[in-house]
Motif scaffolding. Structure first.
Motif, PDB file in Angstrom:
ATOM      1  N   ALA A  32      -4.208  -1.677  -8.996  1.00 58.77           N
ATOM      2  CA  ALA A  32      -3.437  -2.222  -7.875  1.00 58.77           C
ATOM      3  C   ALA A  32      -3.264  -1.166  -6.779  1.00 58.77           C
ATOM      4  O   ALA A  32      -3.339  -1.485  -5.584  1.00 58.77           O
ATOM      5  CB  ALA A  32      -2.088  -2.724  -8.361  1.00 58.77           C
ATOM      6  N   ILE A  33      -3.051   0.081  -7.174  1.00 58.62           N
ATOM      7  CA  ILE A  33      -2.901   1.168  -6.197  1.00 58.62           C
ATOM      8  C   ILE A  33      -4.207   1.360  -5.428  1.00 58.62           C
ATOM      9  O   ILE A  33      -4.214   1.474  -4.205  1.00 58.62           O
ATOM     10  CB  ILE A  33      -2.492   2.485  -6.893  1.00 58.62           C
ATOM     11  N   ILE A  34      -5.316   1.363  -6.155  1.00 61.87           N
ATOM     12  CA  ILE A  34      -6.620   1.547  -5.504  1.00 61.87           C
ATOM     13  C   ILE A  34      -6.894   0.405  -4.526  1.00 61.87           C
ATOM     14  O   ILE A  34      -7.345   0.627  -3.402  1.00 61.87           O
ATOM     15  CB  ILE A  34      -7.743   1.674  -6.563  1.00 61.87           C
ATOM     16  N   LEU A  35      -6.593  -0.815  -4.947  1.00 58.26           N
ATOM     17  CA  LEU A  35      -6.774  -1.966  -4.047  1.00 58.26           C
ATOM     18  C   LEU A  35      -5.923  -1.829  -2.788  1.00 58.26           C
ATOM     19  O   LEU A  35      -6.373  -2.105  -1.682  1.00 58.26           O
ATOM     20  CB  LEU A  35      -6.440  -3.269  -4.764  1.00 58.26           C
ATOM     21  N   ALA A  36      -4.681  -1.411  -2.978  1.00 59.05           N
ATOM     22  CA  ALA A  36      -3.775  -1.266  -1.837  1.00 59.05           C
ATOM     23  C   ALA A  36      -4.247  -0.153  -0.903  1.00 59.05           C
ATOM     24  O   ALA A  36      -4.167  -0.285   0.318  1.00 59.05           O
ATOM     25  CB  ALA A  36      -2.359  -0.986  -2.326  1.00 59.05           C
ATOM     26  N   LYS A  37      -4.738   0.941  -1.483  1.00 55.17           N
ATOM     27  CA  LYS A  37      -5.187   2.068  -0.664  1.00 55.17           C
ATOM     28  C   LYS A  37      -6.465   1.745   0.110  1.00 55.17           C
ATOM     29  O   LYS A  37      -6.689   2.290   1.181  1.00 55.17           O
ATOM     30  CB  LYS A  37      -5.423   3.298  -1.541  1.00 55.17           C
ATOM     31  N   THR A  38      -7.292   0.881  -0.454  1.00 58.01           N
ATOM     32  CA  THR A  38      -8.555   0.555   0.202  1.00 58.01           C
ATOM     33  C   THR A  38      -8.481  -0.725   1.024  1.00 58.01           C
ATOM     34  O   THR A  38      -9.471  -1.122   1.626  1.00 58.01           O
ATOM     35  CB  THR A  38      -9.694   0.435  -0.842  1.00 58.01           C
ATOM     36  N   ALA A  39      -7.305  -1.345   1.043  1.00 58.27           N
ATOM     37  CA  ALA A  39      -7.137  -2.573   1.832  1.00 58.27           C
ATOM     38  C   ALA A  39      -7.283  -2.246   3.311  1.00 58.27           C
ATOM     39  O   ALA A  39      -7.057  -1.115   3.747  1.00 58.27           O
ATOM     40  CB  ALA A  39      -5.769  -3.186   1.564  1.00 58.27           C
ATOM     41  N   GLU A  40      -7.638  -3.255   4.065  1.00 54.85           N
ATOM     42  CA  GLU A  40      -7.834  -3.077   5.497  1.00 54.85           C
ATOM     43  C   GLU A  40      -6.549  -2.588   6.152  1.00 54.85           C
ATOM     44  O   GLU A  40      -5.472  -3.141   5.955  1.00 54.85           O
ATOM     45  CB  GLU A  40      -8.245  -4.424   6.108  1.00 54.85           C
ATOM     46  N   GLY A  41      -6.647  -1.513   6.893  1.00 59.08           N
ATOM     47  CA  GLY A  41      -5.493  -0.968   7.608  1.00 59.08           C
ATOM     48  C   GLY A  41      -4.640  -0.019   6.794  1.00 59.08           C
ATOM     49  O   GLY A  41      -3.661   0.525   7.300  1.00 59.08           O
ATOM     50  N   ALA A  42      -4.956   0.221   5.529  1.00 54.51           N
ATOM     51  CA  ALA A  42      -4.133   1.079   4.672  1.00 54.51           C
ATOM     52  C   ALA A  42      -4.390   2.561   4.936  1.00 54.51           C
ATOM     53  O   ALA A  42      -3.554   3.402   4.619  1.00 54.51           O
ATOM     54  CB  ALA A  42      -4.383   0.775   3.203  1.00 54.51           C
ATOM     55  N   GLN A  43      -5.519   2.914   5.475  1.00 57.01           N
ATOM     56  CA  GLN A  43      -5.876   4.293   5.804  1.00 57.01           C
ATOM     57  C   GLN A  43      -5.827   5.224   4.594  1.00 57.01           C
ATOM     58  O   GLN A  43      -5.470   6.394   4.706  1.00 57.01           O
ATOM     59  CB  GLN A  43      -4.983   4.820   6.934  1.00 57.01           C
ATOM     60  N   GLY A  44      -6.134   4.698   3.424  1.00 57.12           N
ATOM     61  CA  GLY A  44      -6.241   5.519   2.228  1.00 57.12           C
ATOM     62  C   GLY A  44      -4.946   5.966   1.590  1.00 57.12           C
ATOM     63  O   GLY A  44      -4.954   6.775   0.678  1.00 57.12           O
ATOM     64  N   GLU A  45      -3.832   5.463   2.055  1.00 51.42           N
ATOM     65  CA  GLU A  45      -2.553   5.811   1.426  1.00 51.42           C
ATOM     66  C   GLU A  45      -1.577   4.642   1.525  1.00 51.42           C
ATOM     67  O   GLU A  45      -1.715   3.776   2.380  1.00 51.42           O
ATOM     68  CB  GLU A  45      -1.957   7.066   2.055  1.00 51.42           C
ATOM     69  N   ILE A  46      -0.600   4.658   0.625  1.00 48.60           N
ATOM     70  CA  ILE A  46       0.429   3.615   0.655  1.00 48.60           C
ATOM     71  C   ILE A  46       1.802   4.275   0.636  1.00 48.60           C
ATOM     72  O   ILE A  46       1.994   5.330   0.042  1.00 48.60           O
ATOM     73  CB  ILE A  46       0.278   2.598  -0.503  1.00 48.60           C
ATOM     74  N   LYS A  47       2.746   3.629   1.288  1.00 50.53           N
ATOM     75  CA  LYS A  47       4.109   4.157   1.378  1.00 50.53           C
ATOM     76  C   LYS A  47       4.876   3.817   0.105  1.00 50.53           C
ATOM     77  O   LYS A  47       4.502   2.932  -0.643  1.00 50.53           O
ATOM     78  CB  LYS A  47       4.818   3.550   2.588  1.00 50.53           C
ATOM     79  N   GLN A  48       5.991   4.504  -0.080  1.00 44.90           N
ATOM     80  CA  GLN A  48       6.799   4.292  -1.269  1.00 44.90           C
ATOM     81  C   GLN A  48       7.322   2.859  -1.361  1.00 44.90           C
ATOM     82  O   GLN A  48       7.338   2.271  -2.438  1.00 44.90           O
ATOM     83  CB  GLN A  48       7.966   5.275  -1.308  1.00 44.90           C
ATOM     84  N   GLU A  49       7.703   2.269  -0.217  1.00 46.12           N
ATOM     85  CA  GLU A  49       8.193   0.880  -0.242  1.00 46.12           C
ATOM     86  C   GLU A  49       7.092  -0.063  -0.709  1.00 46.12           C
ATOM     87  O   GLU A  49       7.347  -1.033  -1.418  1.00 46.12           O
ATOM     88  CB  GLU A  49       8.664   0.404   1.135  1.00 46.12           C
ATOM     89  N   GLU A  50       5.871   0.237  -0.279  1.00 45.58           N
ATOM     90  CA  GLU A  50       4.737  -0.594  -0.686  1.00 45.58           C
ATOM     91  C   GLU A  50       4.448  -0.426  -2.172  1.00 45.58           C
ATOM     92  O   GLU A  50       4.045  -1.376  -2.839  1.00 45.58           O
ATOM     93  CB  GLU A  50       3.498  -0.246   0.154  1.00 45.58           C
ATOM     94  N   GLU A  51       4.648   0.790  -2.682  1.00 48.72           N
ATOM     95  CA  GLU A  51       4.461   1.032  -4.114  1.00 48.72           C
ATOM     96  C   GLU A  51       5.442   0.182  -4.923  1.00 48.72           C
ATOM     97  O   GLU A  51       5.074  -0.428  -5.915  1.00 48.72           O
ATOM     98  CB  GLU A  51       4.672   2.514  -4.453  1.00 48.72           C
ATOM     99  N   VAL A  52       6.691   0.139  -4.468  1.00 52.48           N
ATOM    100  CA  VAL A  52       7.720  -0.645  -5.166  1.00 52.48           C
ATOM    101  C   VAL A  52       7.351  -2.119  -5.141  1.00 52.48           C
ATOM    102  O   VAL A  52       7.425  -2.803  -6.170  1.00 52.48           O
ATOM    103  CB  VAL A  52       9.119  -0.400  -4.539  1.00 52.48           C
ATOM    104  N   LYS A  53       6.931  -2.628  -3.980  1.00 53.81           N
ATOM    105  CA  LYS A  53       6.529  -4.039  -3.873  1.00 53.81           C
ATOM    106  C   LYS A  53       5.351  -4.332  -4.791  1.00 53.81           C
ATOM    107  O   LYS A  53       5.295  -5.379  -5.432  1.00 53.81           O
ATOM    108  CB  LYS A  53       6.153  -4.384  -2.426  1.00 53.81           C
ATOM    109  N   LEU A  54       4.411  -3.396  -4.854  1.00 52.76           N
ATOM    110  CA  LEU A  54       3.232  -3.542  -5.692  1.00 52.76           C
ATOM    111  C   LEU A  54       3.635  -3.665  -7.170  1.00 52.76           C
ATOM    112  O   LEU A  54       3.178  -4.556  -7.882  1.00 52.76           O
ATOM    113  CB  LEU A  54       2.346  -2.309  -5.475  1.00 52.76           C
TER     114      LEU A  54
END
Length: 151
Positions: A32-54
């Motif tokens: 799920a982290i890899i998908l989120a990081k490679t999603a369009e517009g993610a720029q290879g990283e995810i924020k902590q709030e997004e991690e919690v939602k994930l």
């Protein structure tokens, strides 16, 4: 330490101990982290709030599956879902107790001036932002309905 680093550390430990439930859960988080990081517009990283939602999304899908398996009396599959939920929850911030949730929601209801179930949208918008990661949406929603029905 980021969520991804924690997961990788725990994944190594789970591999060494041959803990199948932990391996399943941690691999799901990693994917799920890899998908989120490679999603369009993610720029290879995810924020902590997004991690919690994930993480909450992963738990919600497992709870939904658990409910189905319990209705179908599939204890073997239900047990797997329960194990995975327990492991994924370790990565979430501490969840609020129903009493803590009720106190905060009553405060939000007072602030918004909500006094009937028709005002639920106003309360939910503010509550989900304020309580992100500390309570799941289903718990917030049911508690808000209950409080507004009694208002």
């Amino acid at each position: 330490m980021s969520l991804e680093q924690k997961v990788m550390t725990d994944l190594k430990t789970a591999m060494l101990s041959k803990n199948e439930a932990a391996l399943r859960s941690l691999r799901a988080i990693k994917a799920a982290i890899i998908l989120a990081k490679t999603a369009e517009g993610a720029q290879g990283e995810i924020k902590q709030e997004e991690e919690v939602k994930l993480l909450q999304k992963l738990i919600k899908s497992r709870k939904d599956s658990l409910e189905i398996y319990q209705k179908q009396q599939r204890a073997d599959l239900a047990t797997k879902e329960e194990e995975e939920i327990a492991i994924i929850e370790k990565f979430l911030p501490k969840q609020m107790s129903p009493d803590e949730l009720k106190i905060i929601l009553q405060k939000i209801i007072t602030e918004t001036g909500a006094n009937s179930p028709a005002d639920m949208g106003k309360v939910m918008g503010l509550a989900t932002k304020q309580l992100a990661g500390q309570a799941d949406g289903k718990s917030i929603s049911s508690m808000v309905k209950e409080l507004l029905s009694n208002a």
